[in-house]
Structure formats: structure tokens, C-alpha cells
Design an enzyme around this catalytic site. Sequence first.
Site, PDB file in Angstrom:
ATOM      1  N   TYR A   1       0.986  -1.131  -0.227  1.00 35.42           N
ATOM      2  CA  TYR A   1       0.054   0.056  -0.144  1.00 35.42           C
ATOM      3  C   TYR A   1       0.795   1.258  -0.050  1.00 35.42           C
ATOM      4  O   TYR A   1       0.261   2.356  -0.210  1.00 35.42           O
ATOM      5  CB  TYR A   1      -0.969   0.156   1.084  1.00 35.42           C
ATOM      6  CG  TYR A   1      -1.922  -0.979   1.508  1.00 35.42           C
ATOM      7  CD1 TYR A   1      -2.283  -2.075   0.115  1.00 35.42           C
ATOM      8  CD2 TYR A   1      -2.612  -1.341   2.458  1.00 35.42           C
ATOM      9  CE1 TYR A   1      -3.058  -2.930   0.228  1.00 35.42           C
ATOM     10  CE2 TYR A   1      -3.499  -2.334   2.527  1.00 35.42           C
ATOM     11  CZ  TYR A   1      -3.733  -2.865   1.440  1.00 35.42           C
ATOM     12  OH  TYR A   1      -4.732  -3.983   1.596  1.00 35.42           O
TER      13      TYR A   1
ATOM     14  N   HIS B   1       0.760 -11.441   1.235  1.00 38.51           N
ATOM     15  CA  HIS B   1      -0.205 -10.593   0.652  1.00 38.51           C
ATOM     16  C   HIS B   1      -0.836 -11.351  -0.854  1.00 38.51           C
ATOM     17  O   HIS B   1      -1.982 -11.332  -1.130  1.00 38.51           O
ATOM     18  CB  HIS B   1       0.179  -9.393   0.113  1.00 38.51           C
ATOM     19  CG  HIS B   1      -0.818  -8.249  -0.186  1.00 38.51           C
ATOM     20  ND1 HIS B   1      -0.756  -6.911   0.131  1.00 38.51           N
ATOM     21  CD2 HIS B   1      -2.168  -8.151  -0.409  1.00 38.51           C
ATOM     22  CE1 HIS B   1      -1.587  -6.326  -0.054  1.00 38.51           C
ATOM     23  NE2 HIS B   1      -2.515  -6.994  -0.772  1.00 38.51           N
TER      24      HIS B   1
ATOM     25  N   GLN C   1      -7.192 -13.589   4.014  1.00 38.08           N
ATOM     26  CA  GLN C   1      -8.151 -12.437   3.554  1.00 38.08           C
ATOM     27  C   GLN C   1      -8.282 -12.259   2.113  1.00 38.08           C
ATOM     28  O   GLN C   1      -7.245 -12.363   1.208  1.00 38.08           O
ATOM     29  CB  GLN C   1      -7.307 -11.130   3.984  1.00 38.08           C
ATOM     30  CG  GLN C   1      -8.133  -9.980   3.852  1.00 38.08           C
ATOM     31  CD  GLN C   1      -7.202  -8.417   4.217  1.00 38.08           C
ATOM     32  OE1 GLN C   1      -7.289  -7.794   3.160  1.00 38.08           O
ATOM     33  NE2 GLN C   1      -6.771  -8.462   5.429  1.00 38.08           N
TER      34      GLN C   1
END
Length: 306
Positions: free
Chosen positions: A70, A127, A180
Site C-alpha cells: 500500500y 499478500h 483475507q
Amino acid sequence: MAALVAFRRLFSTTTISRAMAPLTIPLNDGKHIPWLGFGTGTALYGKDAANSVRVAIENGIIHLDGAQLYGNEDSLGEGIASSGKPRSELFVTTKLGKVPEGKTVRDTLVESLKKLRLDYVDLFLIHMPIHHEGKLKSVWKEFEELQKEGLTKSIGVSNFRIKDLEEVLEVATVVPAVNQVEYHPYVYKATKPLLDFQKKHNIVATSYGGLTPIVRHKGGPVDPILASIRERLEKETGKKVSEGQVLGLWLRKQGVPEITTSSKAERVKEYVATQALPDLTPEEVEAISEAGSKVHHRAFCTWLDN
């Protein structure tokens, strides 16, 4: 219909702690993850997140979801520091990006912790599996060592397919606590086999992009059902309820934490207020799932559909 009933039964044993705010969900390592999380990606991607994070904390959110990719871990850390909230009362996540040549996974986490101004994170995730092709097993073993060292309390993954989880599980001493993924009614049908697999291994699914049906794919078959449920909840509670909150309740009923974001304090307050709303009925959950199954719309990581 049978599949929906089975899916509903799948999550019937998930225990959500409501003894005090915020709501939490148990992980397979004995820790608990707050149901509502504030993310610093999407709208805040690559931007200064400090003020938004501080506003989120001031309005009752304690679960903060960041990532190396990010590009704003430093401002996430600034927001945490400026909030004055004790570290012990926060749950902070970050995620591993690509590991630079000559660096280790540990090196990247130590750098993240410096940016975050923290001694540890509560959850560290891989991620993207596609960033570590052929190396997922070794990366996961490094994650296990970081948990032993105390640099992260829990470890997990993000955007993992069944085959990615199977690869990690072949060598795992520690089963991932979390995966996630983008999860909302318009990827319900595509995601169900993954969630079935995760349930067998006690891996919690957390959702990002959960508001997609009303912010990225408005006008779909879920819309009238959300409106009907909203009206029912408003009559029952005497409070204003949004369709976004109904989508949050759909996730909550399934035991799926919601990661969302906003730069507006009023929107954050709305997210927090969702925790006090009554549950959807099983029939309402099923109606949303059935309607969502009529459309497939993935807003992020479209490579997952290949």
C-alpha cells in the site's frame, strides 16, 4: 438450495464474542481478531493515511489493516501514534509484498515495524501468492520463525486459492490463521469451495471489498433484497440502517471479519454502529447469497478467475 443450506450450516459453529465491544472472532492459534477492520488500501492506497486512521480509532475501530504494497505504512504508524490509543488495545495487520533481492522476509517485517512505530504486529499475511511462485513453502517457514520470535502474534495469507493453501499446508507446522480475500455476494458462488476448504482447516476468511455490490456494481440482483432487509431492520431498531450495513451483517452472520475504509468520520461511525445491529435471519442470508450467485463480479485480483 442444498448447497446454500450446507454453507449456512458450515458457519453455524463459528463463535463471535459479543461480551463487549468490539466484536471479535476466534482464530485457530487462540488469538481473537476484531470483526471490524479499517483498511489503508483501496481509497487510501499510496496516500497519507494518518488522519483517516486517527479518525477511525477515535470512533471506535481498533483493527487496522495495512500492507507493504500500500505504500503508506509510515502514515498508518503516524495515525496510530497520534491517536494515543494504548498498543495493547489495538490489532494491527500488515502484509508481505515482494521480497527484494538480497533481503529476507524478516528484513521486510523489521522495516515495516519501524515505519509502523511498533515492536510487533498482531497479524502478518502473505499478500499475494503470485509474488512468491515456487517459494511459498520457504516463505511460510520464515513466517513461522517470525511468529516464534514475537515479531508477529499470528500469521496468515491473503488472496490464496485452494492450491496455494495446499502448498503451504504441506510444510506448515503452524496452519494459517487467516486468508483475507475479496468476499461479497457477487463472488459468493466462486468463493464457496475455498471457504469450505478453509473451514476444514479452521482458517478464518476475512473480507475486503465487501461493499462492492453497492459501490462498484450497483443495479444488480442483490439491490432489492438489501433494500427490503434495510427496511425490516429500521422498523425493528428504530434507527437508520444503510445497505452497506446490511452487507456487513451478511458477512458477520457467516463469521467473516469485514475490512473496509473511508476518509469520512460519519461513514466510520456507520461501520462501528453495525456491530450493535441485530443479526440477519438465516432466510435473509440465503436470499442475499442466492441473488449474488446470479452475477459474478470480482473487483480486485481478477487473476483469481483464470
